[in-house]
Design a protein around this motif. Structure first.
Motif, mmCIF file in Angstrom:
data_model
loop_
_atom_site.group_PDB
_atom_site.id
_atom_site.type_symbol
_atom_site.label_atom_id
_atom_site.label_comp_id
_atom_site.label_asym_id
_atom_site.label_seq_id
_atom_site.Cartn_x
_atom_site.Cartn_y
_atom_site.Cartn_z
ATOM 1 N N VAL B 133 2.628 -11.880 -8.128
ATOM 2 C CA VAL B 133 2.812 -10.269 -7.804
ATOM 3 C C VAL B 133 2.543 -9.443 -8.990
ATOM 4 O O VAL B 133 3.016 -9.470 -10.054
ATOM 5 C CB VAL B 133 4.521 -10.062 -7.731
ATOM 6 C CG1 VAL B 133 4.769 -8.643 -7.271
ATOM 7 C CG2 VAL B 133 5.151 -10.973 -7.042
ATOM 8 N N CYS B 134 1.452 -8.704 -8.508
ATOM 9 C CA CYS B 134 0.817 -7.683 -9.729
ATOM 10 C C CYS B 134 0.019 -6.658 -9.131
ATOM 11 O O CYS B 134 -0.276 -6.748 -7.756
ATOM 12 C CB CYS B 134 0.070 -8.472 -10.631
ATOM 13 S SG CYS B 134 -1.306 -9.324 -9.858
ATOM 14 N N GLU B 136 -2.372 -4.546 -7.172
ATOM 15 C CA GLU B 136 -3.605 -5.019 -6.394
ATOM 16 C C GLU B 136 -4.812 -4.465 -6.906
ATOM 17 O O GLU B 136 -4.678 -3.345 -7.264
ATOM 18 C CB GLU B 136 -3.521 -4.651 -4.866
ATOM 19 C CG GLU B 136 -2.759 -5.642 -4.196
ATOM 20 C CD GLU B 136 -2.408 -5.406 -2.831
ATOM 21 O OE1 GLU B 136 -3.352 -5.100 -2.029
ATOM 22 O OE2 GLU B 136 -1.058 -5.385 -2.512
ATOM 23 N N GLU B 154 0.848 -7.007 -4.123
ATOM 24 C CA GLU B 154 2.171 -6.457 -3.869
ATOM 25 C C GLU B 154 2.655 -6.414 -2.633
ATOM 26 O O GLU B 154 3.393 -7.307 -1.989
ATOM 27 C CB GLU B 154 2.458 -5.032 -4.704
ATOM 28 C CG GLU B 154 2.383 -5.391 -6.353
ATOM 29 C CD GLU B 154 2.345 -4.029 -6.926
ATOM 30 O OE1 GLU B 154 1.928 -2.908 -6.159
ATOM 31 O OE2 GLU B 154 2.478 -3.893 -8.150
ATOM 32 N N GLU B 155 2.116 -5.326 -1.762
ATOM 33 C CA GLU B 155 2.920 -5.327 -0.617
ATOM 34 C C GLU B 155 2.275 -6.165 0.316
ATOM 35 O O GLU B 155 3.188 -6.679 1.364
ATOM 36 C CB GLU B 155 2.578 -3.864 -0.053
ATOM 37 C CG GLU B 155 3.541 -2.922 0.917
ATOM 38 C CD GLU B 155 4.982 -3.404 0.523
ATOM 39 O OE1 GLU B 155 5.563 -3.927 1.529
ATOM 40 O OE2 GLU B 155 5.228 -2.927 -0.534
ATOM 41 N N LEU B 157 1.512 -9.331 -0.225
ATOM 42 C CA LEU B 157 2.495 -10.546 -0.271
ATOM 43 C C LEU B 157 3.912 -10.321 0.262
ATOM 44 O O LEU B 157 4.514 -11.438 0.718
ATOM 45 C CB LEU B 157 2.359 -10.753 -1.834
ATOM 46 C CG LEU B 157 2.829 -12.099 -2.398
ATOM 47 C CD1 LEU B 157 1.943 -13.081 -1.884
ATOM 48 C CD2 LEU B 157 2.745 -12.288 -3.991
ATOM 49 N N PHE B 158 4.489 -9.361 -0.189
ATOM 50 C CA PHE B 158 5.998 -8.936 0.290
ATOM 51 C C PHE B 158 5.986 -9.149 1.730
ATOM 52 O O PHE B 158 6.893 -9.590 2.357
ATOM 53 C CB PHE B 158 6.385 -7.522 -0.195
ATOM 54 C CG PHE B 158 6.424 -7.373 -1.629
ATOM 55 C CD1 PHE B 158 6.483 -8.612 -2.609
ATOM 56 C CD2 PHE B 158 6.491 -6.068 -2.250
ATOM 57 C CE1 PHE B 158 6.483 -8.437 -3.654
ATOM 58 C CE2 PHE B 158 6.484 -5.811 -3.416
ATOM 59 C CZ PHE B 158 6.488 -6.935 -4.340
ATOM 60 N N LEU B 171 6.255 -18.779 -7.615
ATOM 61 C CA LEU B 171 5.818 -17.234 -7.601
ATOM 62 C C LEU B 171 6.115 -16.640 -9.035
ATOM 63 O O LEU B 171 7.136 -16.739 -9.638
ATOM 64 C CB LEU B 171 6.876 -16.604 -6.575
ATOM 65 C CG LEU B 171 6.731 -15.044 -6.256
ATOM 66 C CD1 LEU B 171 5.175 -14.907 -5.931
ATOM 67 C CD2 LEU B 171 7.805 -14.519 -5.313
ATOM 68 N N CYS B 173 5.590 -13.112 -11.372
ATOM 69 C CA CYS B 173 5.613 -11.803 -11.372
ATOM 70 C C CYS B 173 5.161 -11.189 -12.564
ATOM 71 O O CYS B 173 5.511 -11.455 -13.582
ATOM 72 C CB CYS B 173 6.895 -11.102 -10.877
ATOM 73 S SG CYS B 173 7.017 -9.188 -10.638
ATOM 74 N N SER B 177 4.944 -4.848 -12.177
ATOM 75 C CA SER B 177 5.456 -5.093 -10.493
ATOM 76 C C SER B 177 6.927 -5.262 -10.340
ATOM 77 O O SER B 177 7.288 -5.570 -9.142
ATOM 78 C CB SER B 177 4.563 -5.940 -9.893
ATOM 79 O OG SER B 177 3.083 -5.547 -10.222
ATOM 80 N N LEU B 181 8.999 -5.487 -6.853
ATOM 81 C CA LEU B 181 9.745 -6.509 -6.385
ATOM 82 C C LEU B 181 11.098 -6.350 -6.136
ATOM 83 O O LEU B 181 11.669 -6.728 -5.076
ATOM 84 C CB LEU B 181 9.341 -7.711 -7.269
ATOM 85 C CG LEU B 181 9.778 -8.917 -6.827
ATOM 86 C CD1 LEU B 181 8.966 -9.518 -5.683
ATOM 87 C CD2 LEU B 181 9.852 -10.099 -8.079
#
Lengths: 202, 303
Positions: B133-134, B136, B154-155, B157-158, B171, B173, B177, B181
């Motif tokens: 998660v970082c 984009e 980020e979005e 992936l979420f 995972l 992070c 980010s 998250l």
């Protein structure tokens, strides 16, 4: 957590089953490896080899840990099951440096075909189609001149004590089952009486 | 408009005939008819036996640990154990079978638990799928992809996680980010899988590439029910390789036990080695007996 007694008795059974029984034999050092090739399902005479692998091969492996025993299983039931025993060839002199085996590990997807023998090896083959696992063992022992191990007096004693334990367990189970059935009968009777007579407990 | 509507409603209510319910209180006052209101108990026969309530024994504060030396419980050297386990796994494809280790701890039921990850000398599995998660399109994302991350973002992936489309095992992070998250509220989905990044687990990091490198060959473990269970080796490992792995884990576990032990002392009680299909064998801490005729060379190589 289970008690130590339960754990130990289970392990004792596993160990004695591995050390004694059909297949407890020492294979002479001139056998270099064993390869078995048969199908995943039993159809087409593949049951014997499967049983041999499941029931007898662990004992052979326990007593001969250094001999690779490769099992290759596949989905082609029409191919007759085959056992290949690789034996050192006495006619060819031993090479000075040991050759590395090019043998892929066991596979359940037919990826570990029997390899051609090294120049110093010759092969013994057995068609295992429709053969019983005990017949396969007999053939194997006769061909390799393996020395069959008889259970030692301690092992005989161990087997006897495990049998006694099983007998005692059977007896105890019977006693407890009876006790439980009696309790259940009484409980059911009480419930029926309560339903019929309108008696209530509180 | 509103007042007229209300008016209409009341008219409609009047036009519907209310159902008449027979009620006792309308004809006879409640206090004059006790027999109808009260239930009678005198005619019901009670069985005079009191129910005996068995008190459940309270659970002891510690997990039960039997005394192995007192019971003379047999323990095996590593080579003996491997001989038995390899015999049980003969003819199995090596990918389907792993060595596993169970470490029973002497510990209280409550209190802190041991939880960490370790880089084994001989990794059990090295091809983990890692997601990061970082932000984009940033340099961090590019570095993560270069280091071998499978998913980055980020979005997107979420959203994938919310859809249940989880195709990764780990995972990580990035610090920048972390707030996003937390706002995404994925704890409910990721928490039970043990994937939720946290600073304590060292999965919220500054240097993503280094974290990926560390995570790739490492395996997680945690204490559950007073025992640490983890995969410790592949079937193809030699006894020496397995010994190195076990020693590394035990060293770290002992250190963690010593660290934690102010109020809740923890101690290693028993180490059990097993395979996927084999029996569990208690280890005595020795590599091999010198009287054994089986050498470690015989226990390595193809099965």
């Amino acid at each position: 957590m289970r008690t130590l007694g339960v754990r130990w008795n289970k392990l004792r059974r596993a160990l004695i089953n591995l050390q004694t029984g059909p297949g407890a034999a020492i294979i002479p050092p001139n056998v270099t490896r064993v390869h078995m090739d048969f199908a995943v399902t039993c159809k087409g005479g593949h049951m014997g080899p499967k049983k041999f692998w499941r029931e007898i091969l662990p004992r052979l492996k326990y007593h001969n840990p250094s001999i690779p025993m490769i099992v290759n299983r596949h989905r082609q039931n029409e191919i007759p099951p085959k056992m290949t025993i690789y034996v050192r060839n006495p006619d060819v002199p031993e090479p000075s440096e040991p050759q590395s085996l090019q043998q892929p590990p066991s596979s359940h997807a037919g990826l570990s075909k029997a390899q051609p023998p090294l120049p110093t090896e010759k092969t013994i083959e057995l068609d295992m189609k429709d053969k019983h696992s005990s017949y396969i063992l007999e053939y194997f022992v006769a061909e390799t001149r393996a020395q069959v191990l008889k259970p030692t007096p301690e092992q005989v004693q161990e087997i006897q004590s495990l049998q006694d334990l099983a007998k005692q367990g059977e007896y105890d189970r019977g006693v407890l089952d009876k006790l439980r059935a009696e309790k259940k009968r009484e409980k059911d009777m009480l419930a029926r009486a309560r339903q019929a007579g309108g008696l209530s407990e509180d | 408009m509103a007042p007229i509507d209300r008016c209409m409603a009341s008219v409609a209510k009047l036009s519907l005939a209310p159902t008449v319910r027979p009620s006792i209180s309308s004809t006879i006052p409640r206090f004059l008819a006790p027999s109808l209101v009260q239930t009678r108990h005198a005619s019901v026969v009670k069985i005079g036996r009191k129910k005996q309530v068995k008190k459940a024994k309270p659970l002891s504060k510690d997990f039960k640990r039997h005394k192995l030396d007192k019971a003379d419980f047999p323990q095996f050297t590593l080579c003996e154990a491997l001989r038995i386990l390899r015999a049980y796994e003969v003819g199995k494809p090596p990918g389907a079978v792993k060595y596993e280790m169970h470490v029973h701890l002497k510990t209280a039921r409550n209190g802190p638990v041991i939880k960490s990850s370790i880089r084994l000398p001989n990794p059990v599995q090295s091809d983990w799928q890692i997601a990061v998660v970082c932000p984009e399109g940033s340099d961090i994302a590019n570095a993560a992809v270069a280091a071998g991350a499978k998913l980055v973002g980020e979005e997107t992936l979420f959203q994938a996680i919310r859809d249940g489309n989880i195709t990764f095992d780990r995972l990580i992070c990035h610090e920048l980010s972390e707030k996003k998250l937390q706002k995404a509220q994925l704890g409910k989905i990721l928490g039970p899988k043990g994937l939720m990044p946290s600073a304590r687990m060292k999965t919220v990091v500054k240097d993503v590439a280094k974290a990926i490198r560390d995570s790739a060959g490492s395996s997680d473990y945690r204490e559950r029910e007073g025992a640490v269970r983890m995969a410790i080796g592949q079937l193809a490992h030699s006894p020496e390789q397995l010994k190195a792995n076990i020693e590394a884990v035990m060293k770290k576990l002992r250190a963690q036990c010593a660290e934690i032990s102010e109020e809740n002392p923890k101690e290693v009680h028993e180490v059990i080695l097993s395979t996927t299909n084999g029996p569990g064998i208690s280890l005595n801490g020795k590599f091999r007996n010198l009287t054994e005729e089986i050498t470690p060379q015989q226990l390595s190589g193809p099965m």
